[in-house]
Design a protein around this motif. Structure first.
Motif, short mmCIF file in Angstrom:
data_model
loop_
_atom_site.label_atom_id
_atom_site.label_comp_id
_atom_site.label_asym_id
_atom_site.label_seq_id
_atom_site.Cartn_x
_atom_site.Cartn_y
_atom_site.Cartn_z
N LYS A 67 0.97 -1.11 -0.19
CA LYS A 67 0.04 0.03 -0.07
C LYS A 67 0.77 1.22 -0.03
CE LYS A 67 -4.03 1.77 2.47
NZ LYS A 67 -5.02 1.50 1.41
N HIS A 119 2.70 4.66 0.89
CA HIS A 119 2.88 5.27 1.78
C HIS A 119 4.27 5.81 1.93
CE1 HIS A 119 5.01 1.49 2.67
NE2 HIS A 119 5.57 2.12 3.35
N HIS A 158 7.17 7.57 5.32
CA HIS A 158 7.49 7.57 6.37
C HIS A 158 8.09 9.22 6.89
CE1 HIS A 158 7.15 3.29 6.90
NE2 HIS A 158 7.86 3.29 5.71
N TYR A 181 6.90 8.82 -1.33
CA TYR A 181 5.77 7.77 -1.44
C TYR A 181 6.53 6.59 -2.13
CZ TYR A 181 1.83 10.84 -0.59
OH TYR A 181 0.87 11.76 -0.01
N ARG A 236 6.40 1.92 -1.96
CA ARG A 236 5.89 0.46 -1.46
C ARG A 236 6.90 -0.76 -1.47
NH1 ARG A 236 1.65 0.37 -6.48
NH2 ARG A 236 3.05 0.02 -8.18
N ALA A 274 3.95 4.01 9.04
CA ALA A 274 3.63 4.41 7.72
C ALA A 274 2.42 5.11 7.65
CB ALA A 274 3.09 2.79 7.08
N ILE A 275 2.39 6.31 6.68
CA ILE A 275 1.54 6.98 6.58
C ILE A 275 0.92 7.13 4.99
CG2 ILE A 275 0.96 9.58 6.41
CD1 ILE A 275 3.47 10.02 8.38
N ASN A 276 -0.39 6.26 5.03
CA ASN A 276 -0.52 5.75 3.69
C ASN A 276 -1.26 7.19 3.02
OD1 ASN A 276 -0.44 3.17 4.35
ND2 ASN A 276 -2.34 3.03 5.09
N ARG A 277 -0.68 6.94 1.63
CA ARG A 277 -1.43 8.17 0.89
C ARG A 277 -2.80 8.35 0.89
NH1 ARG A 277 1.00 9.47 -5.45
NH2 ARG A 277 0.25 11.38 -5.34
N SER A 294 -4.77 8.47 3.35
CA SER A 294 -5.16 9.10 4.56
C SER A 294 -5.31 10.62 4.30
CB SER A 294 -4.08 8.52 5.73
OG SER A 294 -2.82 9.49 5.41
#
Length: 178
Positions: A85, A87, A89, A131, A133, A157-160, A162
Protein backbone atom coordinates in the motif's frame (compact mmCIF):
# COMPACT_ATOMS: atom_id res chain seq x y z
CA UNK A 1 21.96 -7.63 -10.08
CA UNK A 2 20.04 -4.47 -9.21
CA UNK A 3 17.58 -3.18 -11.79
CA UNK A 4 15.79 0.17 -11.95
CA UNK A 5 12.96 0.74 -14.41
CA UNK A 6 9.56 2.33 -14.86
CA UNK A 7 6.71 0.18 -13.60
CA UNK A 8 4.18 -0.85 -16.28
CA UNK A 9 1.20 0.09 -14.03
CA UNK A 10 -0.57 -3.18 -14.83
CA UNK A 11 -0.51 -4.59 -11.32
CA UNK A 12 -3.47 -6.00 -9.44
CA UNK A 13 -3.92 -7.51 -5.97
CA UNK A 14 -3.19 -10.88 -7.56
CA UNK A 15 0.01 -10.08 -9.50
CA UNK A 16 1.88 -7.29 -7.71
CA UNK A 17 4.92 -9.55 -7.07
CA UNK A 18 5.55 -9.95 -10.81
CA UNK A 19 8.29 -7.80 -12.44
CA UNK A 20 5.97 -5.27 -14.15
CA UNK A 21 8.90 -4.05 -16.25
CA UNK A 22 7.80 -1.44 -18.79
CA UNK A 23 11.04 -1.87 -20.72
CA UNK A 24 12.08 1.71 -19.87
CA UNK A 25 15.20 1.72 -17.65
CA UNK A 26 15.92 4.32 -14.98
CA UNK A 27 19.44 5.54 -14.14
CA UNK A 28 20.88 6.04 -10.68
CA UNK A 29 21.14 9.74 -11.57
CA UNK A 30 17.36 9.86 -12.08
CA UNK A 31 16.92 8.23 -8.67
CA UNK A 32 19.35 10.69 -7.07
CA UNK A 33 17.24 13.56 -8.46
CA UNK A 34 14.37 12.38 -6.24
CA UNK A 35 16.64 11.74 -3.25
CA UNK A 36 16.93 7.95 -3.61
CA UNK A 37 20.43 6.56 -3.07
CA UNK A 38 21.63 3.11 -4.13
CA UNK A 39 24.80 1.40 -2.88
CA UNK A 40 26.29 -2.05 -3.32
CA UNK A 41 27.67 -3.16 0.08
CA UNK A 42 29.60 -6.42 0.41
CA UNK A 43 31.03 -6.30 3.94
CA UNK A 44 29.86 -5.60 7.48
CA UNK A 45 32.59 -2.93 7.68
CA UNK A 46 31.09 -1.06 4.70
CA UNK A 47 27.62 -1.23 6.25
CA UNK A 48 28.95 -0.03 9.62
CA UNK A 49 30.82 2.85 7.93
CA UNK A 50 27.67 3.95 6.10
CA UNK A 51 25.65 3.77 9.33
CA UNK A 52 28.25 5.91 11.10
CA UNK A 53 28.44 8.40 8.22
CA UNK A 54 24.65 8.86 8.19
CA UNK A 55 24.45 8.85 12.02
CA UNK A 56 22.43 5.67 12.37
CA UNK A 57 22.69 4.29 15.89
CA UNK A 58 20.26 1.36 15.82
CA UNK A 59 19.43 -1.50 13.51
CA UNK A 60 17.38 -4.63 13.34
CA UNK A 61 16.92 -7.54 10.97
CA UNK A 62 13.62 -8.41 9.35
CA UNK A 63 12.81 -11.76 7.73
CA UNK A 64 9.88 -11.85 5.35
CA UNK A 65 8.81 -15.26 4.13
CA UNK A 66 5.96 -17.67 4.69
CA UNK A 67 7.80 -19.41 7.56
CA UNK A 68 8.01 -16.09 9.45
CA UNK A 69 4.19 -16.21 9.57
CA UNK A 70 4.09 -19.83 10.80
CA UNK A 71 3.11 -20.88 7.26
CA UNK A 72 -0.17 -18.96 7.65
CA UNK A 73 -0.77 -17.93 4.04
CA UNK A 74 -3.57 -15.50 4.94
CA UNK A 75 -1.40 -13.64 7.47
CA UNK A 76 1.53 -13.59 5.03
CA UNK A 77 -0.65 -12.24 2.19
CA UNK A 78 -2.18 -9.60 4.48
CA UNK A 79 1.29 -8.35 5.47
CA UNK A 80 2.47 -8.28 1.84
CA UNK A 81 -0.61 -6.25 0.85
CA UNK A 82 0.05 -3.86 3.75
CA UNK A 83 3.65 -3.26 2.58
CA UNK A 84 2.42 -2.76 -0.98
CA UNK A 85 0.00 0.00 0.00
CA UNK A 86 1.45 3.35 -1.05
CA UNK A 87 2.83 5.22 1.95
CA UNK A 88 5.67 7.38 3.29
CA UNK A 89 7.57 7.70 6.56
CA UNK A 90 8.72 10.72 8.55
CA UNK A 91 12.23 9.21 8.66
CA UNK A 92 14.66 8.01 6.02
CA UNK A 93 14.17 4.37 5.17
CA UNK A 94 17.33 2.31 4.70
CA UNK A 95 17.19 -1.33 3.67
CA UNK A 96 20.20 -3.55 3.14
CA UNK A 97 19.39 -6.90 1.57
CA UNK A 98 21.26 -9.72 3.31
CA UNK A 99 19.49 -12.52 1.44
CA UNK A 100 16.56 -12.96 -0.91
CA UNK A 101 15.08 -10.31 -3.14
CA UNK A 102 12.28 -7.79 -3.40
CA UNK A 103 10.93 -4.73 -5.19
CA UNK A 104 10.83 -1.18 -3.88
CA UNK A 105 8.61 1.14 -5.89
CA UNK A 106 9.06 4.91 -5.50
CA UNK A 107 7.22 7.85 -7.04
CA UNK A 108 9.19 10.23 -9.25
CA UNK A 109 8.56 13.95 -9.79
CA UNK A 110 5.87 13.13 -12.37
CA UNK A 111 4.13 10.78 -9.91
CA UNK A 112 5.18 7.72 -11.96
CA UNK A 113 6.30 4.50 -10.28
CA UNK A 114 9.95 3.56 -10.55
CA UNK A 115 10.68 -0.04 -9.57
CA UNK A 116 13.96 -1.12 -7.96
CA UNK A 117 14.62 -4.87 -7.97
CA UNK A 118 17.01 -5.52 -5.08
CA UNK A 119 18.86 -8.65 -4.03
CA UNK A 120 21.77 -9.65 -1.78
CA UNK A 121 24.22 -6.80 -1.04
CA UNK A 122 21.94 -4.07 -2.44
CA UNK A 123 21.22 -1.11 -0.18
CA UNK A 124 18.57 1.51 -0.86
CA UNK A 125 18.07 4.78 1.00
CA UNK A 126 14.67 6.43 0.60
CA UNK A 127 14.31 10.03 1.81
CA UNK A 128 11.76 10.91 4.45
CA UNK A 129 8.45 11.83 2.84
CA UNK A 130 8.77 9.90 -0.45
CA UNK A 131 5.80 7.78 -1.48
CA UNK A 132 6.83 4.16 -1.86
CA UNK A 133 5.77 0.54 -1.45
CA UNK A 134 7.49 -2.85 -1.17
CA UNK A 135 6.85 -6.41 -2.21
CA UNK A 136 8.73 -9.64 -2.57
CA UNK A 137 9.47 -11.04 -6.01
CA UNK A 138 7.17 -13.67 -7.44
CA UNK A 139 10.00 -16.20 -7.71
CA UNK A 140 11.84 -16.37 -4.38
CA UNK A 141 9.19 -14.82 -2.11
CA UNK A 142 11.59 -14.19 0.74
CA UNK A 143 13.96 -11.50 1.94
CA UNK A 144 16.20 -10.91 4.93
CA UNK A 145 17.06 -7.24 5.36
CA UNK A 146 18.85 -5.01 7.83
CA UNK A 147 16.95 -1.85 8.71
CA UNK A 148 18.93 1.12 10.03
CA UNK A 149 17.55 3.82 12.35
CA UNK A 150 18.87 7.16 13.65
CA UNK A 151 17.23 6.64 17.05
CA UNK A 152 14.77 4.07 18.33
CA UNK A 153 13.08 2.08 15.57
CA UNK A 154 9.81 3.75 14.60
CA UNK A 155 8.15 3.18 11.28
CA UNK A 156 4.74 4.71 11.16
CA UNK A 157 3.51 4.18 7.62
CA UNK A 158 1.45 7.16 6.54
CA UNK A 159 -0.76 5.88 3.73
CA UNK A 160 -1.29 8.19 0.77
CA UNK A 161 -5.04 7.62 0.81
CA UNK A 162 -5.16 9.01 4.38
CA UNK A 163 -4.55 12.50 2.98
CA UNK A 164 -2.14 13.27 5.85
CA UNK A 165 0.83 15.40 4.86
CA UNK A 166 3.38 15.72 7.67
CA UNK A 167 6.24 18.21 7.75
CA UNK A 168 8.52 15.50 6.32
CA UNK A 169 6.19 14.93 3.35
CA UNK A 170 5.75 18.65 2.67
CA UNK A 171 9.51 19.25 2.91
CA UNK A 172 10.22 16.35 0.55
CA UNK A 173 7.61 17.50 -2.00
CA UNK A 174 9.10 20.99 -1.94
CA UNK A 175 12.64 19.60 -2.43
CA UNK A 176 11.69 17.88 -5.71
CA UNK A 177 9.21 20.45 -7.04
CA UNK A 178 9.55 20.96 -10.76
Amino acid sequence: MVQFYYHDNKDTLENFTEPHDSGKPVTQEELAAIGVIYKYITTQQELDALAKEREYKNRDVVNLNLAAFNNDLDAYNAKMQQFYKEHYHDDEEIRYIVDGEGYFDVRNKGDEWIRARLEKNDLLILPAGIYHRFTLTDGLKQVKAVRLFKDEPKWEAINRDSGKESDARLSYAQSIAV
